[in-house]
Design an enzyme around this catalytic site. Structure first.
Site, mmCIF file in Angstrom:
data_model
loop_
_atom_site.group_PDB
_atom_site.id
_atom_site.type_symbol
_atom_site.label_atom_id
_atom_site.label_comp_id
_atom_site.label_asym_id
_atom_site.label_seq_id
_atom_site.Cartn_x
_atom_site.Cartn_y
_atom_site.Cartn_z
ATOM 1 N N ASN A 111 20.894 7.793 -42.831
ATOM 2 C CA ASN A 111 22.261 8.129 -42.454
ATOM 3 C C ASN A 111 22.832 6.999 -41.610
ATOM 4 O O ASN A 111 22.083 6.289 -40.925
ATOM 5 C CB ASN A 111 22.284 9.438 -41.650
ATOM 6 C CG ASN A 111 23.694 9.851 -41.258
ATOM 7 O OD1 ASN A 111 24.585 9.911 -42.099
ATOM 8 N ND2 ASN A 111 23.905 10.121 -39.984
ATOM 9 N N HIS A 113 25.630 6.324 -38.552
ATOM 10 C CA HIS A 113 26.378 7.058 -37.530
ATOM 11 C C HIS A 113 27.175 6.066 -36.690
ATOM 12 O O HIS A 113 26.646 5.015 -36.301
ATOM 13 C CB HIS A 113 25.403 7.838 -36.636
ATOM 14 C CG HIS A 113 26.093 8.677 -35.605
ATOM 15 N ND1 HIS A 113 26.713 9.860 -35.914
ATOM 16 C CD2 HIS A 113 26.280 8.477 -34.273
ATOM 17 C CE1 HIS A 113 27.239 10.369 -34.805
ATOM 18 N NE2 HIS A 113 26.997 9.546 -33.810
ATOM 19 N N SER A 140 24.759 2.894 -36.057
ATOM 20 C CA SER A 140 23.304 2.971 -36.213
ATOM 21 C C SER A 140 22.953 3.513 -37.584
ATOM 22 O O SER A 140 23.580 4.458 -38.061
ATOM 23 C CB SER A 140 22.692 3.912 -35.160
ATOM 24 O OG SER A 140 23.092 3.576 -33.850
ATOM 25 N N ASP A 149 21.239 13.557 -35.780
ATOM 26 C CA ASP A 149 21.418 12.169 -35.323
ATOM 27 C C ASP A 149 20.301 11.720 -34.379
ATOM 28 O O ASP A 149 20.536 10.968 -33.427
ATOM 29 C CB ASP A 149 22.780 12.004 -34.615
ATOM 30 C CG ASP A 149 23.950 12.287 -35.546
ATOM 31 O OD1 ASP A 149 23.817 12.045 -36.751
ATOM 32 O OD2 ASP A 149 24.996 12.750 -35.059
#
Length: 220
Positions: A111, A113, A140, A149
């Site tokens: 992912n 972020h 990130s 996260d």
């Protein structure tokens, strides 16, 4: 000799600008990957128009169509397995993926972020950073774990907060760095250089180990 392409699935919910950066990197020959499937939870996501333009297969799988997160997770698992994707790339996917999906693809879901994690998790991270008054923020790329996260960080890019910034101008500049580092991280996976050791990510051959701030990007 043909280079083996890493088969990936990209999950989207909105405009799909990170999806576009991945498509562009593949089409330019910088990224050794193939998008086998795009999955969206929203039928009207603009990202799907990008798929149509580039001939990329996609499926719309809304969570609201399933009785609970586990059933939705099963549908997502089946779609990814049918596609043959080996890496799942969350690119602006605005739903928390279910635990059974994360378990099925452990250390194979990434992912991006828009903050320097672990700071400013969750929604509106750019505005959170702006309102807090930090002088440096960024983005990130991390492995996805059940905690939001909070997975091991693979790469980060630092972005200064300028005196004349607004939350939106800051978000726009962070997005430019997202488009730079996300394809690079996928390339590292394509080269089988991303390893997890004792809860931390090691990028084999990287100049600065796990590259905690501005990465020494090799191709992007």
């Amino acid at each position: 000799m043909a280079v083996k392409k890493l088969p990936i699935a990209v999950f989207v919910s909105g405009r799909g600008t990170n999806l576009q950066s991945i498509i562009d990197a593949i089409e330019s020959g910088k990224l050794d990957a193939e998008i086998k499937l795009v999955i969206s939870n929203r039928s009207k996501a603009y990202a799907l128009k990008r798929c149509e333009k580039h001939g990329i297969p996609y499926e719309v799988i809304p969570s609201k169509n399933y009785k609970d997160p586990e059933e939705w997770g099963k549908a997502l698992i089946e779609a990814v397995k049918r596609s043959g994707a080996e890496l799942i790339v969350l690119a602006g996917f605005m739903k928390i993926v279910p635990p059974n999906f994360i378990e099925a693809f452990e250390n194979r879901i990434i992912n991006i972020h828009p903050s320097l994690l672990p700071a400013f998790r969750g929604l509106d991270a750019q505005k959170q950073a702006f309102d807090y008054g930090v002088t440096i923020t960024g983005c990130s790329v991390h492995l996805v774990t059940p905690e939001l996260d909070a997975g091991p960080i693979i790469a980060q890019a630092a972005v200064p907060v300028l005196p004349n910034d607004t939350a939106q101008t800051l978000a726009n500049r962070i997005l430019e760095h997202e488009h730079r580092i996300y394809p690079q991280v996928i390339q590292w996976f394509a080269e089988d250089r991303v390893k997890v050791d004792n809860g931390k990510v090691i990028v084999l051959g990287a100049k600065y180990g796990t590259l905690p701030f501005n990465p020494s990007l090799e191709k992007f």
